[in-house]
Design a protein around this motif. Structure first.
Motif, PDB file in Angstrom:
ATOM      1  N   ARG A  94       0.844  -1.205   0.000  1.00 39.41           N
ATOM      2  CA  ARG A  94       0.000   0.000   0.000  1.00 39.41           C
ATOM      3  C   ARG A  94       0.873   1.248   0.000  1.00 39.41           C
ATOM      4  O   ARG A  94       1.838   1.352   0.758  1.00 39.41           O
ATOM      5  N   GLN A  95       0.539   2.196  -0.885  1.00 40.13           N
ATOM      6  CA  GLN A  95       1.150   3.523  -0.885  1.00 40.13           C
ATOM      7  C   GLN A  95       0.040   4.563  -0.723  1.00 40.13           C
ATOM      8  O   GLN A  95      -0.987   4.481  -1.415  1.00 40.13           O
ATOM      9  N   VAL A  96       0.267   5.498   0.177  1.00 36.77           N
ATOM     10  CA  VAL A  96      -0.732   6.531   0.447  1.00 36.77           C
ATOM     11  C   VAL A  96      -0.051   7.895   0.469  1.00 36.77           C
ATOM     12  O   VAL A  96       0.949   8.092   1.160  1.00 36.77           O
ATOM     13  N   PHE A  97      -0.614   8.832  -0.288  1.00 37.54           N
ATOM     14  CA  PHE A  97      -0.153  10.219  -0.268  1.00 37.54           C
ATOM     15  C   PHE A  97      -1.300  11.094   0.215  1.00 37.54           C
ATOM     16  O   PHE A  97      -2.432  10.976  -0.263  1.00 37.54           O
ATOM     17  N   GLN A  98      -1.005  11.971   1.163  1.00 41.51           N
ATOM     18  CA  GLN A  98      -2.012  12.891   1.691  1.00 41.51           C
ATOM     19  C   GLN A  98      -1.467  14.311   1.665  1.00 41.51           C
ATOM     20  O   GLN A  98      -0.322  14.564   2.037  1.00 41.51           O
ATOM     21  N   LEU A  99      -2.301  15.234   1.219  1.00 40.25           N
ATOM     22  CA  LEU A  99      -1.970  16.652   1.232  1.00 40.25           C
ATOM     23  C   LEU A  99      -3.154  17.406   1.814  1.00 40.25           C
ATOM     24  O   LEU A  99      -4.275  17.299   1.309  1.00 40.25           O
ATOM     25  N   GLY A 100      -2.913  18.133   2.884  1.00 43.95           N
ATOM     26  CA  GLY A 100      -3.979  18.889   3.523  1.00 43.95           C
ATOM     27  C   GLY A 100      -3.578  20.329   3.722  1.00 43.95           C
ATOM     28  O   GLY A 100      -2.402  20.641   3.961  1.00 43.95           O
ATOM     29  N   GLY A 101      -4.546  21.223   3.621  1.00 44.81           N
ATOM     30  CA  GLY A 101      -4.269  22.636   3.809  1.00 44.81           C
ATOM     31  C   GLY A 101      -5.329  23.307   4.649  1.00 44.81           C
ATOM     32  O   GLY A 101      -6.511  22.937   4.597  1.00 44.81           O
ATOM     33  N   PHE A 102      -4.912  24.286   5.456  1.00 45.53           N
ATOM     34  CA  PHE A 102      -5.835  25.082   6.263  1.00 45.53           C
ATOM     35  C   PHE A 102      -5.506  26.546   6.030  1.00 45.53           C
ATOM     36  O   PHE A 102      -4.343  26.958   6.166  1.00 45.53           O
ATOM     37  N   PHE A 103      -6.531  27.324   5.661  1.00 46.66           N
ATOM     38  CA  PHE A 103      -6.304  28.721   5.310  1.00 46.66           C
ATOM     39  C   PHE A 103      -7.331  29.600   6.017  1.00 46.66           C
ATOM     40  O   PHE A 103      -8.536  29.350   5.931  1.00 46.66           O
ATOM     41  N   SER A 104      -6.834  30.577   6.714  1.00 44.97           N
ATOM     42  CA  SER A 104      -7.718  31.540   7.370  1.00 44.97           C
ATOM     43  C   SER A 104      -7.889  32.727   6.429  1.00 44.97           C
ATOM     44  O   SER A 104      -6.997  33.573   6.297  1.00 44.97           O
ATOM     45  N   VAL A 105      -9.030  32.784   5.763  1.00 45.01           N
ATOM     46  CA  VAL A 105      -9.280  33.836   4.779  1.00 45.01           C
ATOM     47  C   VAL A 105      -9.483  35.177   5.465  1.00 45.01           C
ATOM     48  O   VAL A 105      -8.992  36.214   5.003  1.00 45.01           O
ATOM     49  N   SER A 106     -10.204  35.149   6.571  1.00 45.99           N
ATOM     50  CA  SER A 106     -10.470  36.368   7.334  1.00 45.99           C
ATOM     51  C   SER A 106     -10.873  35.945   8.732  1.00 45.99           C
ATOM     52  O   SER A 106     -10.833  34.762   9.080  1.00 45.99           O
ATOM     53  N   ASP A 107     -11.264  36.929   9.551  1.00 44.66           N
ATOM     54  CA  ASP A 107     -11.731  36.601  10.897  1.00 44.66           C
ATOM     55  C   ASP A 107     -12.989  35.751  10.857  1.00 44.66           C
ATOM     56  O   ASP A 107     -13.303  35.051  11.825  1.00 44.66           O
ATOM     57  N   LYS A 108     -13.712  35.789   9.730  1.00 38.08           N
ATOM     58  CA  LYS A 108     -14.980  35.079   9.642  1.00 38.08           C
ATOM     59  C   LYS A 108     -14.927  33.811   8.788  1.00 38.08           C
ATOM     60  O   LYS A 108     -15.856  33.010   8.827  1.00 38.08           O
ATOM     61  N   GLN A 109     -13.878  33.658   7.999  1.00 35.60           N
ATOM     62  CA  GLN A 109     -13.862  32.546   7.055  1.00 35.60           C
ATOM     63  C   GLN A 109     -12.591  31.712   7.178  1.00 35.60           C
ATOM     64  O   GLN A 109     -11.492  32.261   7.285  1.00 35.60           O
TER      65      GLN A 109
END
Length: 746
Positions: free
Chosen positions: A277-292
């Motif tokens: 088994r080979q697994v690749f994961q890419l995750g991102g977290f982005f704070s667009v603004s105080d509300k998003q």
């Protein structure tokens, strides 16, 4: 002289420059914590010294984030002056553990349901090649592995209808539906490194999660990155097992990304049981603004594993490592390549109203040569989930309302061929399959008093299956056949009462349902069982929790009544078929006790903890008759009446540690007539190693371990009601493993 005065002035200015001085201590012992990595909102990260102290220039107030392995991450805003920060060790006790079950972040003590939390510490107690051992330390939860990467989840005995794969249990990954709309879950596409922790809701919870009488498993990836981190793991073990992982995480402003690649291979204990088994994961977290905020996930998985097949008692006695006759010649195996991508958007309208919406896409290329046929499937799926959360008051008391919906659809081209020595032969039948499921949900949580919490929840569910037969070599009917299940309304009512800050009781009544999966309706020999009905159940449950100081206690008693129970049987050709089998009565007790004998950050023995988990499943067929056979009153097939798990964990000041686990599993009935049982067994696992961090930047661990220390003969997942007495899937004998982990924080 002027130069001297200037130098003195600059020195005074430097000394008097405003500073933020922070001291970090252990919340329980109040001892200073060295090598805590502290990230300011602006500027470079620093680490605490031996006194737990560090200082930043203070131009303005800003947010600081504190990170240390083994402790909960903490963030706070500080300005000029001296401050003290207390860090809590992870999973201290139930009164301090917060879970997200039922879409409501609350301390576990305030949750009105039986919930098992599987943490990073639980995963790292074992070899980290699968989720099996860590989940099986929790009462009421059992994951079986009939061959490497061939999982079956049983929550309170729900695996009776799952000869293979994960069914009757809803799985979410980072709040995205990971269970397909046809009711199956390819849990083996995930590597353990893709999971930071898990929450298992036991019993029906369809009021907010849709179909599934067994329960819900919420899986979460590693947390949003703090600073930068590069890591690598390597492990080897018996039966040709090798595993390596490369990972990187990087903070970018108030967000960041993390990526990992994992490769795991083994030859397997039995013939025809290799896995790759080979697994690749890419995750991102982005704070667009105080509300998003936006969160993205990409998972690419390539899995190949062989299927050794079940053996009868004589074959096990002769050679438990052999494969079922014909499995090697026919290359009985599964090859599966999948891509899963999701996008989550969180928007805060105000201090009272928030929305979270997630959309996902996935593709799946599946091949399964088997003894009797060769299956190929090419599938595409999509869906989404949205929820609105309102925090306000009713009659002056706190009220939280959660409302939303979920929708999933999948399209699959499925073809079944003859199998000529592991190669697809002429086509036998081919179908275009569509599965659709969706539901609306509403939930209200009302604090009638400071101690009393009431929960009312409801969902309206619909689902359908379409099978469009394109080819049938046997001359059967072609064309579209549809099964639409009647809309089902699922209610839930629960109450929670807190005696004090560290103990409370709860009770709940919840209804659940589980329609048949497409693999149960469309069988491998080509027949269609569109008359198969959805299971319906109702669950009554009471519980008590207490978490104070060094002691945790979690007790649950439940009664689950299931109608239209789906069970399995095997025809003379070896094809697994399904039928509704009357009703079942399921009475159970679950208990978990943990106690910290020693917890002292200044002593040589830093931690010494013991724990035990007991599961009592007293399940019977209430009304079950097949032909002339009346199985009413018999024990439910595939369920051990009693299991007991005991744990010991030791950690020293030098970094050496030991994790010891003993699991007792009672005898298990393997057929509905209760004439064949798997013997009870004792499974002992141990892991020992050394782990340290250096200068706040390097983390190093070396470890080794042994599974099945007592060299027991047992099956970790049996075949139920098989033809020819092929009940047994022998599990590995005593086996060793070892490895290293290294990480650099920058």
């Amino acid at each position: 002289m002027n130069r001297i005065f200037m130098l003195i002035f600059l020195l005074i200015s430097f000394v008097s420059e405003a500073q933020i001085q922070i001291k970090v201590v252990d919340a329980k012992t109040q001892t200073p914590l060295e090598n805590v990595r502290v990230h300011p909102e602006n500027g470079k990260a620093q680490i605490t010294n031996a006194s737990g102290v560090l200082a930043f220039s203070a131009s303005q107030n800003q947010v600081f984030t504190f990170f240390k392995s083994g402790f909960d991450t903490f963030s706070a805003t500080f300005g000029e002056g001296e401050h003290t920060v207390e860090l809590y060790e992870k999973s201290l006790n139930l009164s301090e553990v917060t879970v997200s079950a039922f879409e409501s972040e609350r301390p576990l003590l305030e949750q009105s349901a039986a919930i098992a939390v599987v943490s990073e510490q639980d995963f790292s107690r074992f070899n980290e090649t699968s989720i099996v051992n860590s989940f099986n330390t929790k009462p009421g939860v059992r994951i079986e592995e009939r061959a490497p990467a061939s999982y079956r989840i049983s929550i309170r005995g729900s695996s009776i209808r799952a000869p293979f794969g994960v069914r009757n249990v809803k799985v979410y990954w980072n709040e995205v539906p990971f269970t397909a709309p046809d009711g199956t879950t390819a849990l083996n596409l995930l590597d353990l490194s893709n999971i930071r922790n898990a929450e298992v809701i036991k019993g029906p919870s369809g009021s907010i999660y849709g179909a599934g009488n067994g329960g819900v498993v919420n899986l979460y990836s590693p947390a949003n990155p703090i600073g930068g981190r590069v890591s690598a793991d390597f492990m080897v073990g018996d039966f040709g097992m090798t595993r390596y992982r490369l990972g990187i995480s990087q903070q970018v402003g108030n967000g960041g990304f993390e990526a990992s690649y994992v490769s795991q291979k083994s030859d397997g204990y039995r013939e025809q049981s290799a896995m790759d088994r080979q697994v690749f994961q890419l995750g991102g977290f982005f704070s667009v603004s105080d509300k998003q905020q936006i969160r993205t996930q990409l998972l690419v998985s390539d899995l190949d594993y062989q299927i050794p097949g079940g053996l009868n008692a004589d074959q096990v006695a002769e050679d438990p490592t052999q494969a079922r006759p014909g499995s090697v010649e026919q290359n009985s195996s599964i090859s599966q390549q999948s891509v899963f991508a999701s996008l989550e958007h969180v928007y805060t309208f105000s201090s009272k109203i928030k929305n979270s919406t997630t959309l996902y896409l996935n593709t799946n290329d599946f091949e399964n040569p088997f003894l009797l046929d060769y299956k190929k499937e090419l599938g595409f799926g999509y869906g989404g989930r949205t929820k609105f959360t309102y925090d306000g008051k009713l009659a002056g008391k706190y009220l939280r309302i959660i409302a939303g919906g979920e929708y999933q659809s999948s399209l699959t081209d499925a073809q079944n061929f003859g199998n000529r020595a592991g190669v697809a032969d002429t086509v036998r039948f081919a179908d275009k399959l569509r599965a659709t499921q969706g539901f609306l949900f509403q939930q209200a949580e009302w604090n009638l008093t400071e101690s009393l919490l009431l929960t009312f929840a409801l969902s309206e569910n619909f689902s359908s299956l379409e099978i469009d037969r394109q080819i049938d070599a046997s001359g059967g009917d072609l064309g579209l056949q549809t099964r639409k299940f009647d809309p089902i309304v699922v209610p839930r009512f629960a109450v929670n009462y807190q005696f004090n800050d560290y103990s409370g009781v709860y009770g709940s009544i919840s209804s659940g349902f589980s329609p048949p999966t497409i693999d149960e309706v469309r069988t491998n020999e080509g027949s269609l069982n569109l008359d198969l009905e959805a299971e319906r159940g109702i669950n009554y449950e009471v519980g008590y929790r207490m978490g104070k100081g060094k002691l945790n206690l979690d007790l649950t008693a439940f009664y689950f009544k299931l109608d239209q129970t789906i069970t399995t049987y095997t025809n003379p050709q070896g094809v697994v078929l399904f039928r509704n089998a009357g009703s079942t009565d399921q009475k159970g007790i679950e208990a978990a006790i943990d106690y910290a004998l020693i917890r002292n950050q200044t002593a040589f023995v830093r931690d010494l903890k013991i724990g035990t988990a007991f599961t009592g499943n007293y399940f019977t067929f209430a009304n079950y008759q097949q032909g002339d056979n009346d199985f009413s009153g018999n024990d439910l097939t595939g369920v051990a009446p009693n299991t007991l798990v005991s744990r010991l964990d030791l950690r020293t000041a030098l970094g050496f540690y030991l994790n010891f686990t003993h699991q007792y599993v009672d005898e298990i009935p393997l057929n509905d007539a209760n004439t064949v049982y798997q013997d009870s067994y004792n499974l002992v696992n141990a892991r020992f190693g050394w782990a340290r961090s250096f200068a706040g930047k390097w983390e190093l661990e070396a470890f080794a371990g042994v599974d099945n220390l007592l060299n027991e003969s047992y099956s970790l997942g049996n075949d139920l009601n098989p033809f020819g007495g092929r009940y047994y899937q022998p599990a590995p004998t005593r086996n060793w493993y070892g490895g290293v982990k290294v990480a650099f924080l920058y």
